[in-house]
Design a protein around this motif. Structure first.
Motif, PDB file in Angstrom:
ATOM      1  N   TYR A 228     -68.769 -24.607  27.505  1.00  0.00           N
ATOM      2  CA  TYR A 228     -68.973 -24.818  29.086  1.00  0.00           C
ATOM      3  C   TYR A 228     -70.194 -25.697  29.376  1.00  0.00           C
ATOM      4  N   VAL A 229     -71.131 -24.658  28.749  1.00  0.00           N
ATOM      5  CA  VAL A 229     -72.488 -25.208  28.927  1.00  0.00           C
ATOM      6  C   VAL A 229     -72.730 -26.658  28.132  1.00  0.00           C
ATOM      7  N   THR A 230     -72.049 -26.839  27.000  1.00  0.00           N
ATOM      8  CA  THR A 230     -72.029 -28.287  26.568  1.00  0.00           C
ATOM      9  C   THR A 230     -71.558 -29.239  27.414  1.00  0.00           C
ATOM     10  N   VAL A 231     -70.533 -29.182  27.981  1.00  0.00           N
ATOM     11  CA  VAL A 231     -69.660 -30.031  28.680  1.00  0.00           C
ATOM     12  C   VAL A 231     -70.543 -30.282  30.051  1.00  0.00           C
ATOM     13  N   ALA A 232     -71.059 -29.244  30.623  1.00  0.00           N
ATOM     14  CA  ALA A 232     -72.052 -29.248  31.977  1.00  0.00           C
ATOM     15  C   ALA A 232     -73.288 -30.058  31.597  1.00  0.00           C
ATOM     16  N   LEU A 233     -73.656 -29.640  30.649  1.00  0.00           N
ATOM     17  CA  LEU A 233     -75.000 -30.474  30.003  1.00  0.00           C
ATOM     18  C   LEU A 233     -74.847 -32.161  29.783  1.00  0.00           C
ATOM     19  N   GLY A 234     -73.573 -32.555  29.207  1.00  0.00           N
ATOM     20  CA  GLY A 234     -73.363 -33.563  28.996  1.00  0.00           C
ATOM     21  C   GLY A 234     -72.578 -34.423  30.138  1.00  0.00           C
ATOM     22  N   GLY A 235     -72.436 -33.770  31.274  1.00  0.00           N
ATOM     23  CA  GLY A 235     -71.560 -34.270  32.321  1.00  0.00           C
ATOM     24  C   GLY A 235     -70.212 -33.990  32.154  1.00  0.00           C
ATOM     25  N   GLY A 240     -69.064 -38.782  25.088  1.00  0.00           N
ATOM     26  CA  GLY A 240     -70.283 -39.062  24.404  1.00  0.00           C
ATOM     27  C   GLY A 240     -71.324 -38.005  24.950  1.00  0.00           C
ATOM     28  N   GLY A 241     -71.337 -37.620  26.191  1.00  0.00           N
ATOM     29  CA  GLY A 241     -72.195 -36.519  26.688  1.00  0.00           C
ATOM     30  C   GLY A 241     -72.088 -35.282  25.879  1.00  0.00           C
ATOM     31  N   ALA A 242     -70.682 -34.772  25.671  1.00  0.00           N
ATOM     32  CA  ALA A 242     -70.446 -33.496  25.132  1.00  0.00           C
ATOM     33  C   ALA A 242     -70.922 -33.501  23.658  1.00  0.00           C
ATOM     34  N   LEU A 243     -70.868 -34.783  22.926  1.00  0.00           N
ATOM     35  CA  LEU A 243     -71.108 -34.902  21.702  1.00  0.00           C
ATOM     36  C   LEU A 243     -72.719 -34.511  21.622  1.00  0.00           C
ATOM     37  N   ALA A 244     -73.579 -35.181  22.324  1.00  0.00           N
ATOM     38  CA  ALA A 244     -74.711 -35.230  22.352  1.00  0.00           C
ATOM     39  C   ALA A 244     -75.367 -33.693  22.711  1.00  0.00           C
TER      40      ALA A 244
END
Ligand SMILES: Nc1ncnc2c1ncn2[C@@H]1O[C@H](COP(=O)(O)OP(=O)(O)OP(=O)(O)O)[C@@H](O)[C@H]1O
Ligand SMILES: [Mg+2]
Lengths: 288, 242, 339
Positions: A228-235, A240-244
């Motif tokens: 969740y945190v990952t997705v939220a950070l990545g938008g 691409g955001g989730a990957l980074a």
């Protein structure tokens, strides 16, 4: 801190990071297409880990062999979840959307507890056990394979989403649902596809993870919160955001685990989530 | 003239788009000011700036001589300036009466008093038959009236109405205009965005015309209506932008 | 000058209320207060009713924030846990009487709710849900490590003589029943009042359209914080009650995610945003879980959660308004049939 240790932490952080990314990409895909957060995402991971572990302990099949089968089976599972459950709550109130996947989460977790008990299972002596030494640094083999596998899977997904007709339809639905519908794209099939692909990604992640991580009924909770945190950070909705973000969190988590007790290693990650979401409510890389 | 509302040199950018460029005007007390201009001219954005929903990149807004620039929208509403939205936004789990009661609760803590006030307001806007109906089933015209009733429930001194005639059937337009006049006669200042120019010129004391984020005319309705810049803006003449 | 009222009848918090409903309410409460007379030697039934009341209160408190204000939290276990820890630590370290400790628990939980709410209420829908999950999980992890609060082992309350002054009852557990029931009655009356008051109107408005509420001149943040303080504060006292009832608190039993789930599930199942919803939800769900605990005892297999999970999905998909909406649609059908 020696350069060698630093490198070791970095590599294992990257390994975990790509796994996080793979889990988060599935979440982002579903969110992008349907505007729904899958709260049972971690339990999808748990199912695929149990599948890999039991294929190994009961059938002697290595996760490397079972990976494609797990991925395909999970694809089917994801599609089934869409048609049997999610399709019914699509137009409904937000709380019923949240609680549909939430109920699935509680159900799958309890089902695992019921069937397998609270014990931890893991794979010993898989084909990919042991370590390798690269230039004076000792690295665990399973984590390297996990990183490579996750990168390959992400690449395939990227090609599918950005280089094919189906992928274009998928993106069209996530950018403007109404417009896509009027253009004749079958949104139902795209939703099902998103769920299938997301679950298949999780299947791959679970297989790779089972090589070096034990499985228990609540294993998903650990990973999904990070996702969740990952997705939220990545938008939300940005692959691409989730990957980074996944890779960044993997590294952060390994380093914070090195400096404090490992149970608390996710607390800085969570704190980071709150900080970033507060100052940029659409995530670091999300569209404004 | 001692203006109750003053907008000074307001500019707003959305990325590459200049939604408002250096817009200034003043609204006299108890006046009905009409705001006209083609789609995308920046009219709703202007309301957003005045109400505190949109933060301007430059410029200031004053209500009764006091600056309201940068204040939060609820604070601005409490000081007597209330808007309606272009698309009405009723509280869909509530009845008509409850919608307006909530608004009236800005002025009292007593629900019984607020409810009585809400009944009066609903009666004024011609919705007294609908009191106990759920607002989710309202027609477009009813929604527009409900939005106005809700704004009136807060007893505003300045009311900004975003297309009050939008979606209202031709037969009810005269009623609506009469309602706006009655509101003005109670001492409320009105700023009204409207595409129905004919109806608007019938009640407005003054008009301002906008296109592409700029104010292009300001004055008596008949002067503004005959201003060829407005005509060109509406017809989309290429020269208009030049 | 009082406004001319169309209704000449009874009013409560500015809205009319039917005499029949008041009589029914207090008759029901009266019967519930008499029931323990018949539960001598029936510890299972006594416990069942006590936990039903406790969880109904917890459901009511979640409903204030989630049902009325529409802010869905899946981290409410943290307020329950904080309450349990507050009174227990106050007792163990400073000898504070548990009743005073309960009030402290209310204050600490409410304050924590406000402090968490100030940043998190800027977030909407899923972002808010995830933030509550993340904060609750962080608190769980920290309490599992923090030796001052007993870390993973938790805290044990020393046995004191039975009695109201000690908030401990050993052989005869009926007083716990009375305390839980009283909590439920007080909280239910409070929620009925809140629902009809200005706060209730504004909260429901926020649930429907936060921006429209703001445009009328209310500060949504302020009202969300009020709802959060009520919600978290009530849960804090529930935590104290639990600690005094079980006399042992550990992170997995008082802070764990499953408590957050059940606390939210009870009102959603019974009827989100209704007064009766949490009570109905608690009666049905706690009966299921207590009976399944007896029938599958000791296996740690969580049959109740299995059933809950299935129920949540079915209700989300087929009956999002919960049992209350089923009842009202049945009633509507019945009326139509009668005419
Ligand atoms: N939040 C926003 N982000 C980006 N662009 C915006 C935003 N709000 C408005 N715009 C753009 O600013 C311009 C002005 O919009 P605005 O809604 O103010 O026009 P309007 O005069 O009210 O038009 P209409 O008559 O159609 O209501 C439009 O081009 C619109 O697309
Ligand atoms: Mg507009």
């Amino acid at each position: 801190m020696t350069a060698e240790l630093l490198l070791q932490l970095l590599v294992s952080g990257l390994g975990m990071g790509f796994i996080f990314a793979l889990i988060a990409i599935g979440l982002a895909l579903i969110y992008g297409v349907m505007n729904v957060v899958n709260f049972a995402h971690g339990e999808f991971l748990m199912i695929s880990m149990y599948a890999s572990v039991f294929a190994f302990t009961l059938g002697g099949l290595d996760p490397v062999v079972t990976l494609p089968f797990v991925a395909v089976a999970m694809f089917g599972f994801g599609v089934a979840v869409y048609y049997l459950l999610m399709k019914r709550v699509l137009g409904g109130a937000m709380h019923s959307q949240i609680f549909a996947t939430f109920g699935l989460m509680v159900f799958l977790q309890a089902a695992a507890q019921f069937t397998f008990g609270a014990d931890y299972y893991s794979i010993n002596h898989s084909w990919l056990g042991g370590t390798v030494r690269i230039g004076g640094v000792t690295l665990p083999m399973p984590q390297i394979v996990a990183a490579v596998g996750a990168i390959l899977c992400t690449a395939c997904l990227y090609l599918l989403v950005f280089r094919t007709r189906v992928g274009r339809s998928l993106r069209a639905v996530s950018q403007d649902r109404v417009a896509a519908l009027t253009m004749g794209i079958d949104a139902d099939r795209m939703n099902a596809l998103a769920w299938g692909l997301a679950a298949a990604c999780i299947g791959v992640a679970g297989s790779l993870l089972s090589n070096f991580y034990y499985v228990f009924p609540r294993v998903g909770a650990v990973f999904v919160l990070v996702a969740y945190v990952t997705v939220a950070l990545g938008g939300f909705g940005s692959i691409g955001g989730a990957l980074a973000a996944g890779v960044a969190i993997g590294v952060l988590q390994v380093f914070s685990g090195f400096f404090m007790t490992s149970t608390l290693k996710f607390v800085p990650v969570f704190a980071l989530y709150l900080l970033i979401v507060l100052f940029r409510p659409t995530g670091l890389l999300g569209k404004q | 003239m001692n203006p109750i509302l003053r907008v000074e040199n307001v500019s707003v950018r959305f990325g590459g788009l200049q939604a408002l460029g250096d817009v200034s005007f003043a609204v006299a007390n108890n006046e009905i000011l009409g705001v006209v201009g083609p789609n995308g001219a920046g009219k709703s954005t202007l309301f957003g700036v005045i109400c505190g929903d949109v933060h301007p990149d430059a410029g200031s807004t004053l209500l009764a001589g006091k600056s309201i620039t940068g204040k939060s929208s609820d604070e601005i509403a409490r000081s007597g300036l209330v808007r309606t939205f272009q698309t009405p936004r009723p509280f869909t789990t509530m009845t008509f009466l409850e919608n307006v009661t909530l608004a009236a609760l800005t002025k009292t803590n007593d629900v019984a008093i607020a409810r009585e006030r809400a009944r009066l307001v609903l009666d004024q806007v011609g919705l007294s038959d609908c009191c106990d109906r759920p607002s989710s089933g309202a027609s477009t015209g009813q929604r527009k009236r409900l939005d106005i009733a809700r704004a009136l429930g807060t007893e505003p001194s300045v009311l900004l109405l975003d297309e009050p005639l939008g979606g209202v059937d031709p037969g009810s337009i005269a009623d609506m205009l009469a309602l706006l006049k009655r509101i003005r006669d109670r001492g409320v200042t009105l700023v009204v965005i409207e595409h129905n120019l004919e109806a608007l010129t019938g009640i407005a004391d003054r008009l301002i015309a906008m296109t592409l984020g700029k104010k292009i005319a300001d004055g008596a309705p008949k002067d503004v209506m005959s201003d060829d810049r407005l005509v060109r803006a509406y017809l989309g003449d290429d020269d208009a932008a030049a | 000058m009082s406004a001319p009222s169309v209704n000449k009848g009874l009013t409560f918090a500015g809205s009319p209320i039917k005499l029949r409903n008041i009589v029914l309410f207090f008759a029901g409460v009266g019967i519930l207060y008499l029931i323990p007379q018949f539960l001598d030697g029936k510890p299972f039934e006594l416990r069942l009713l006590t936990v039903i009341f406790l969880y109904a209160v917890m459901g009511q408190s979640w409903n204030i924030l989630g049902g009325y204000a529409g802010q869905i939290s899946i981290g409410h276990a943290m307020f329950f846990g904080l309450g349990a820890y507050t009174s227990t630590i106050a007792f163990l370290n400073f000898g504070v009487n548990p009743w005073i400790g309960g009030l402290l628990a209310v204050a600490v939980s409410a304050l924590a709710g406000v402090l968490i709410g100030i940043p998190c209420f800027r977030l909407r829908s899923h972002y808010f849900v995830i933030a509550t999950l993340v904060v609750a999980e962080s608190i769980f992890l920290i309490f599992s490590e923090w030796s001052f609060v007993g870390a993973a082992i938790g805290l044990e309350l020393p046995i004191r003589p039975s009695g109201w002054e000690n908030f401990q009852f050993h052989r005869n557990k009926i007083p716990y029943y009375y305390i839980a029931l009283t909590m439920l009655v007080v909280v239910t009356i409070f929620v009925i009042w809140m629902e009809r008051s200005k706060i209730g109107f504004v909260l429901k408005g926020i649930r429907d359209d936060e921006d429209a509420v703001r445009s009328l001149g209310f500060s949504p943040l302020r009202y969300k914080l009020i709802a959060m303080a009520f919600s978290a504060g009530i849960l804090g006292f529930c935590g104290t009650f639990y600690a005094q009832y079980v006399l042992l608190i550990e992170p997995p039993t008082v802070l764990f995610a499953s408590i957050s789930v059940i606390v939210a599930l009870i009102p959603i199942f019974g009827g989100i945003g209704t007064v009766a919803g949490p009570i109905i939800g608690s009666v049905i769900l706690l009966t299921i879980s207590e009976y399944s605990r007896v029938h599958f005892s000791g296996s740690g297999r969580n049959v109740d959660l299995l059933i809950y999970g299935a129920l949540i999905m079915v209700f989300a998909a087929y009956c999002p308004g919960g049992v209350m909406s089923m009842i009202s649609s049945l009633r509507a059908r019945f009326r139509k049939g009668a005419v």
